[in-house]
Structures are given as structure tokens and as C-alpha cells.
Design a protein around this motif. Structure first.
Motif, PDB file in Angstrom:
ATOM      1  N   THR A 163       1.668 -27.613   1.545  1.00  0.00           N
ATOM      2  CA  THR A 163       0.812 -26.689   2.267  1.00  0.00           C
ATOM      3  C   THR A 163       0.879 -27.032   3.752  1.00  0.00           C
ATOM      4  O   THR A 163       1.314 -28.128   4.135  1.00  0.00           O
ATOM      5  CB  THR A 163      -0.651 -26.794   1.804  1.00  0.00           C
ATOM      6  N   SER A 164       0.435 -26.097   4.576  1.00  0.00           N
ATOM      7  CA  SER A 164       0.400 -26.380   6.013  1.00  0.00           C
ATOM      8  C   SER A 164      -0.532 -27.556   6.300  1.00  0.00           C
ATOM      9  O   SER A 164      -0.269 -28.382   7.178  1.00  0.00           O
ATOM     10  CB  SER A 164      -0.052 -25.129   6.778  1.00  0.00           C
TER      11      SER A 164
ATOM     12  N   ASP B  43      -1.053 -30.062   4.280  1.00  0.00           N
ATOM     13  CA  ASP B  43      -0.325 -31.288   3.896  1.00  0.00           C
ATOM     14  C   ASP B  43       0.456 -31.828   5.089  1.00  0.00           C
ATOM     15  O   ASP B  43       0.471 -33.036   5.352  1.00  0.00           O
ATOM     16  CB  ASP B  43       0.663 -31.005   2.758  1.00  0.00           C
TER      17      ASP B  43
ATOM     18  N   THR C  18      -0.337 -20.521   9.499  1.00  0.00           N
ATOM     19  CA  THR C  18      -0.086 -21.039   8.153  1.00  0.00           C
ATOM     20  C   THR C  18       1.238 -20.546   7.583  1.00  0.00           C
ATOM     21  O   THR C  18       1.647 -19.416   7.813  1.00  0.00           O
ATOM     22  CB  THR C  18      -1.232 -20.608   7.214  1.00  0.00           C
TER      23      THR C  18
ATOM     24  N   ASP D  40       2.933 -20.344   3.634  1.00  0.00           N
ATOM     25  CA  ASP D  40       2.633 -20.527   2.213  1.00  0.00           C
ATOM     26  C   ASP D  40       3.352 -21.757   1.670  1.00  0.00           C
ATOM     27  O   ASP D  40       4.426 -22.130   2.166  1.00  0.00           O
ATOM     28  CB  ASP D  40       3.090 -19.296   1.413  1.00  0.00           C
ATOM     29  N   PRO D  41       2.807 -22.386   0.618  1.00  0.00           N
ATOM     30  CA  PRO D  41       3.465 -23.559   0.033  1.00  0.00           C
ATOM     31  C   PRO D  41       4.908 -23.304  -0.401  1.00  0.00           C
ATOM     32  O   PRO D  41       5.750 -24.189  -0.278  1.00  0.00           O
ATOM     33  CB  PRO D  41       2.573 -23.892  -1.175  1.00  0.00           C
TER      34      PRO D  41
ATOM     35  N   GLU E 277       4.658 -18.042  -7.146  1.00  0.00           N
ATOM     36  CA  GLU E 277       3.485 -18.834  -7.524  1.00  0.00           C
ATOM     37  C   GLU E 277       3.016 -18.485  -8.928  1.00  0.00           C
ATOM     38  O   GLU E 277       2.438 -19.312  -9.620  1.00  0.00           O
ATOM     39  CB  GLU E 277       2.347 -18.625  -6.525  1.00  0.00           C
TER      40      GLU E 277
ATOM     41  N   ARG F   9      -0.036 -30.718  -7.794  1.00  0.00           N
ATOM     42  CA  ARG F   9       0.180 -29.382  -7.293  1.00  0.00           C
ATOM     43  C   ARG F   9      -0.443 -28.374  -8.267  1.00  0.00           C
ATOM     44  O   ARG F   9      -0.626 -28.651  -9.436  1.00  0.00           O
ATOM     45  CB  ARG F   9       1.674 -29.089  -7.147  1.00  0.00           C
TER      46      ARG F   9
ATOM     47  N   ARG G 296       1.937 -22.661  -9.217  1.00  0.00           N
ATOM     48  CA  ARG G 296       3.155 -22.799  -8.413  1.00  0.00           C
ATOM     49  C   ARG G 296       4.295 -23.348  -9.266  1.00  0.00           C
ATOM     50  O   ARG G 296       5.406 -22.908  -9.205  1.00  0.00           O
ATOM     51  CB  ARG G 296       2.903 -23.719  -7.216  1.00  0.00           C
TER      52      ARG G 296
END
Length: 274
Positions: free
Chosen positions: A28-29, A31, A50, A52-53, A96, A246, A250
Motif C-alpha cells: 500500500t502507499s 506501507d 495514492t 492501489d496495492p 483484488e 495481506r 488481493r
């Protein structure tokens, strides 16, 4: 002129720096912000937009007094490249969540694929995904979605400056998009698939530019680790933190996509549309 090596001495994080990072897949941003903050011992830091993961690419971090520039950087136009998978839809419009519908796509011609792009150029109305950070009655939409509840999300106007296909190999198409702040590429995938009548979802996304900031100038997380300053004398090492799990959604989507890729690898390549 020989390029100078990246060293801690080149940065003054307290006075303020604009750091370009190449965000890894599944991070993630937040993280990235947390890792950079802890690694480089930065007191004040934030990100300017941001990712996305399941996206990678340019993530801009501002430190110290440069955090005042975050809103200005966020407002600049963005450029993305990536891949849409036609003929399949998912609730999140990306990987996701697993595929929930499959439709025939084989009848599409390259001419039809390119002609459908025109309706997305300029000022358009776009509805953000339910799996997103937009607020719904004071709650993040993705929190509502992951409970399995429904929510009405209002559409908004965004600007698509450029939208082109860079590769056609059905069921996949690669694209490049230049767009305004607030554009959801996952929603663009959904809407493009709907315009073609076959559905689509996003399987790959890379942010390559924000304004004049470019991905090729970004640091990897390994390069950030190499900038880690020495630990102050007398400070004890902290016990390792347990890595947080996680989100299952995802992993489910990614595992499905990887299984599809493995299956495709065992069969002859699909020729490009002619």
C-alpha cells in the motif's frame, strides 16, 4: 558528466525533500511511507497521491517543509500504462477480487477496439469503484464492499487527455492514459469493457508520470534501504515486527490471474487481432 552516487549526504529530510519512489506490487502507499520513514528516520513525511496495492510505479513522498507541496503535486496530470483483460469482469474492476462474469470477446476487431477509445477522450463522468477510498456516509467505500454491502457512489467529472492502445493480443490490450487528478483507471477498464459490450478488468497498472516527475528517476526500495543512516550509539535494536497479513481478496485475485497465465503459457500464443 559522470552521475553522482545517491548518498545520505545528498538529502536534507528535515528541511524538505521530494522523493520519487517505485512502489512495489502489493504494497500500500502507507506501507511505503512507513518503511521510508522508519528506514531513513524521517520525522515528517507524506505521499502525494495514492497508488492501489496492485499497482506499481511512481509514488511521490514529501518530507519536512516540502510536505506543503503535496496538494500542488497531487493536482498535476498523471500518466499510466497497463493492461485490460477483456471478456471478464470482477467486483473490484481489477485483480483484488475473482472473476464474477465471463463474456465472449473473440468477435472484436482491432478497428472496433480503437474506435471505442474516442468516447473517453476529454471531460467525462466517471463513477469510482466500490472498492476504493471514497467516502460513503462517512465510511470508506472499500470497508462497505468488503462487508458485502452495497453503497451508492456518485459520479464525478474527470479529464482524459490521451487514451491509446499500445498492444492488442486478445483477450488482453495494453494501454497508455494521460488523465487528471481523481481518475480511476479501474473504472476506465470497466467502462471501456462496457462500451465494447464484453466487460473488462484491470490486470496491470504502472504510474509512469506525475506532472514533470517521471518513474525513470525514481528510487527502488532497495536503494532506500542503502541510504539507511547508522544507528545512534547506544540505541538497541528493536525486535523484528511480525509482518501483517495481506488481505485475502488481493491474494485470491492474483492467484486466479496467475493460474490463467500459467494455463495460457501451456498453449500456443494468441495472435494479435488483425
Amino acid at each position: 558528466m559522470e552521475e553522482q552516487p545517491i548518498t545520505p549526504a545528498r538529502f536534507d529530510f528535515e528541511a524538505g525533500e521530494v522523493l520519487l519512489l517505485d512502489k512495489p506490487l502489493t504494497w500500500t502507499s502507507f506501507d511505503v511511507v512507513r518503511k521510508v520513514k522508519n528506514t531513513l528516520r524521517i520525522k515528517k513525511i507524506g505521499h502525494a497521491g495514492t497508488l492501489d496495492p496492485l499497482a506499481t510505479g511512481l509514488l511521490i513522498l514529501c518530507t519536512g517543509k516540502k510536505t506543503k507541496q503535496i496538494d500542488l503535486i497531487q493536482a498535476q496530470e498523471k500518466e499510466y500504462t497497463g493492461t485490460f483483460r477483456l471478456g471478464q469482469t470482477t467486483p473490484s474492476f481489477d485483480l483484488e477480487t475473482p472473476v464474477d462474469q465471463e463474456l465472449a470477446y473473440e468477435h472484436l476487431t482491432e478497428e472496433e477496439l480503437r474506435a471505442a477509445l474516442a468516447s473517453f477522450i476529454g471531460l467525462i463522468n466517471q463513477t469510482p469503484p466500490l472498492f476504493s477510498a471514497v467516502k460513503v456516509n462517512g465510511e470508506r467505500a472499500y470497508e462497505v464492499a468488503r462487508r458485502g454491502d452495497e453503497a451508492e457512489i456518485k459520479s464525478k467529472q474527470v479529464t482524459i487527455k490521451e487514451f491509446e492502445l499500445t498492444r492488442v493480443a486478445l483477450p488482453e490490450v495494453d494501454f497508455r492514459v494521460v488523465c487528471s487528478k481523481g481518475t480511476y483507471i479501474r473504472s476506465l477498464a470497466r467502462d471501456y469493457g462496457a462500451a465494447l459490450g464484453v466487460g473488462a478488468h484491470l490486470t496491470k497498472l504502472v504510474r509512469t508520470r506525475i506532472g514533470e516527475y517521471r518513474l525513470e528517476d525514481a528510487l527502488t526500495m532497495e536503494a532506500v534501504q542503502a541510504l539507511r543512516p547508522p544507528r545512534p550509539e547506544g540505541e538497541q535494536d528493536r525486535p523484528p515486527r511480525q509482518r501483517r497479513e495481506r488481505l485475502p481478496e488481493r491474494r485470491t485475485g492474483l492467484e486466479y490471474y496467475q493460474s490463467q497465465q500459467d494455463a495460457a503459457a501451456s498453449t500456443p500464443d494468441t495472435p494479435p487481432v488483425s
